[in-house]
Design an enzyme around this catalytic site. Structure first.
Site, mmCIF file in Angstrom:
data_model
loop_
_atom_site.group_PDB
_atom_site.id
_atom_site.type_symbol
_atom_site.label_atom_id
_atom_site.label_comp_id
_atom_site.label_asym_id
_atom_site.label_seq_id
_atom_site.Cartn_x
_atom_site.Cartn_y
_atom_site.Cartn_z
ATOM 1 N N ALA A 15 0.831 -1.203 0.000
ATOM 2 C CA ALA A 15 0.000 0.000 0.000
ATOM 3 C C ALA A 15 0.864 1.252 0.000
ATOM 4 C CB ALA A 15 -0.929 -0.005 1.209
ATOM 5 N N ASP A 20 -2.344 -9.484 -11.729
ATOM 6 C CA ASP A 20 -1.004 -9.924 -12.107
ATOM 7 C C ASP A 20 -0.335 -8.691 -12.690
ATOM 8 O OD1 ASP A 20 1.289 -10.856 -13.445
ATOM 9 O OD2 ASP A 20 0.449 -12.854 -13.627
ATOM 10 N N HIS A 21 0.549 -8.073 -11.918
ATOM 11 C CA HIS A 21 1.056 -6.754 -12.316
ATOM 12 C C HIS A 21 1.845 -6.789 -13.619
ATOM 13 C CE1 HIS A 21 4.671 -8.159 -10.161
ATOM 14 N NE2 HIS A 21 5.348 -7.316 -10.930
ATOM 15 N N HIS A 50 2.826 -15.018 -13.967
ATOM 16 C CA HIS A 50 3.349 -14.026 -14.910
ATOM 17 C C HIS A 50 3.600 -14.622 -16.300
ATOM 18 C CE1 HIS A 50 3.691 -11.790 -11.305
ATOM 19 N NE2 HIS A 50 4.880 -12.226 -10.925
#
Length: 486
Positions: free
Chosen positions: A19, A178-179, A241
């Site tokens: 965060a 999923d960045h 990923h």
């Protein structure tokens, strides 16, 4: 002008590292760009004993630390805080009261997003409590749930979690993060494939020889042995990923550019992926574990802190994927990922077939290769055949190169900024859906099961190399080689 978004976002795990580093700076960027103006609210909740003012100070400090600027008071006034234990029903009543207060104060129309930046074992608990304790809006445009990975540790746990979430949210309300899918150059796959007629027509088994996906890291396990020794590269990098990148590469053209049709096209590709038998795993996959570097200045994995001396965990995976679709029949997708490799990079290399050689020079023609470099520097390369500068007519490979400019970088959203915006906008294109997650787990479980039944002699690659020799031999058996050599 950007379209203003009206919504309330509740961050569970609001005082955590993610965060602080990613989420609040991303929300602030959306505010600066005009996507968030007057009608948004942010609630932070965790077990930390903070006042709202202390929480706003925490947000201000996170933005200043990672963006080198102060957040204005008008932005911070949209933030509020409620201490809560997510395992106690009574605490949800306090959270519900604050949600309703902010909904009225900022005219949020009942639009609600719940972001779970908490330990995965609490995902199901929170989701069910949001419904049972009445925190979901009944009169807003949407209720949406954002979830960090890992989504399960195998297919069985992932299915159990999905069932728990399904008690409170429909599939189209769940946004599994999923960045890597938020990275600019990963999103460029679609633009290159579907925006250029030459590539669109050649993106199939008639023209493509093989496709390679590399996600390599230079760091070792560092201080993550507690988690990593139970996951390994296979579960930590391949299941999520790597497979999500492969989805963009393997899918057919969607019927339209909507998240529903994009997901349908990806799922058709995922559903054609061959799940291997144990014998096929041995033939098509390589596992590795790093040893010391050549100078013996870095520990091998087995000597890292908190790693069992007899660990069979994989820190490297290379393998060949096979799709049964008409588009990709007999075209291998080679994937690899690992720690302590020669370079840190994420890249995709599409190797095209070389046709009949018209020329009389002795040297064979080089294959055309389209390379998409995702990290560390956004770049697109195309290696093709051209004439050599000699008196005779000879050929040589040349490379056309485009690199993301500094100006473009400055304007490019960070992955978490893009993910939060897309969720606010209701666009699920760049999130993993249940079908894709399920297929990836079934595929990975088959590999892990085969490996669990056998012993591998470790270590089998030197820190600072590009992995075990067996990974090179895997491609060589097919008459191929890794395009990227580190």
């Amino acid at each position: 002008m950007p379209k203003e978004i009206t919504t309330l976002v509740t961050f569970f795990g609001a005082t955590g590292d993610l965060a602080k580093r990613k989420l609040y700076p991303s929300v602030y960027n959306l505010y600066k760009k005009g996507f968030l103006k007057d009608h948004f609210g942010i609630i932070g909740t965790s077990r930390a004993d903070l006042t709202t003012q202390e929480f706003q100070d925490f947000v201000r400090d996170s933005i200043k630390e990672f963006m080198k600027e102060d957040a204005p008071i008008d932005f911070l006034r949209h933030f509020d805080y409620q201490k809560a234990d997510i395992t106690k029903a009574d605490d949800y009543a306090k959270l519900k009261a604050l949600i309703e207060k902010l909904d009225t104060e900022f005219a949020l129309k009942g639009n609600r997003i719940f972001y779970m930046s908490v330990a995965p074992r609490f995902f199901g608990t929170v989701a069910k409590s949001l419904k049972s304790e009445g925190l979901l809006s009944e009169n807003g445009e949407f209720n949406r749930l954002m979830i960090e990975k890992p989504f399960g540790t195998d297919y069985a746990t992932a299915e159990q979690l999905n069932n728990e979430l399904s008690h409170a949210f429909n599939e189209n309300q769940i946004y599994r993060i999923d960045h890597y899918l938020g990275k600019e150059m990963v999103q460029n796959i679609a633009a290159l494939r579907f925006g250029n007629p030459l590539l669109a027509k050649a993106w199939n088994r008639e023209y493509i020889d093989n496709i390679q996906v590399t996600l390599s890291e230079t760091l070792g396990v560092e201080d993550r042995a507690g988690y990593y020794d139970t996951a390994g590269a296979l579960r930590d990098m391949i299941q999520n990923h790597t497979m999500q990148i492969v989805g963009w590469l393997a899918m057919d053209e969607p019927a339209s550019w909507t998240d529903q049709d994009i997901r349908a096209a990806k799922n058709a590709a995922f559903n054609s992926l061959k799940i291997y038998t144990p014998d096929e795993v041995a033939e098509n996959f390589v596992r590795g574990q790093y040893g010391p570097d050549a100078a013996n200045t870095q520990n091998g994995y087995l000597n890292e802190k908190d790693v069992p001396a007899d660990s069979q965990n994989n820190t490297y995976v290379a393998g060949k994927l096979a799709f049964a679709s008409d588009r990709w029949k007999d075209v291998p997708f080679y994937i690899r990922t690992g720690k302590r490799l020669a370079a840190k990079t994420t890249r995709i290399d599409i190797v095209f077939k070389q046709g009949f050689n018209l020329f009389t020079n002795a040297a064979p023609l080089e294959k055309n290769v389209l390379s998409i470099i995702v990290d560390p520097e956004g770049r697109i390369e195309y290696t093709m055949v051209a004439k050599d500068t000699t008196a005779e007519f000879k050929t040589r490979p040349i490379t056309l190169n485009w690199t993301v400019s500094a100006e473009d970088k400055a304007q490019t959203p960070e992955p978490y900024e893009r993910m939060i915006h897309d969720t606010m906008d209701g666009n699920g294109s760049n999130f993993a859906d249940w079908n894709g997650v399920a297929v990836a787990w079934k595929f990975v479980d088959a590999i892990q099961s085969a490996w669990d039944a056998t012993q591998q002699e470790f270590p089998n690659y030197v820190s600072g190399s590009m992995g075990p020799k067996a990974a090179d031999e895997l491609l060589a058996r097919d008459g191929h080689r890794w395009i990227y050599e580190g």
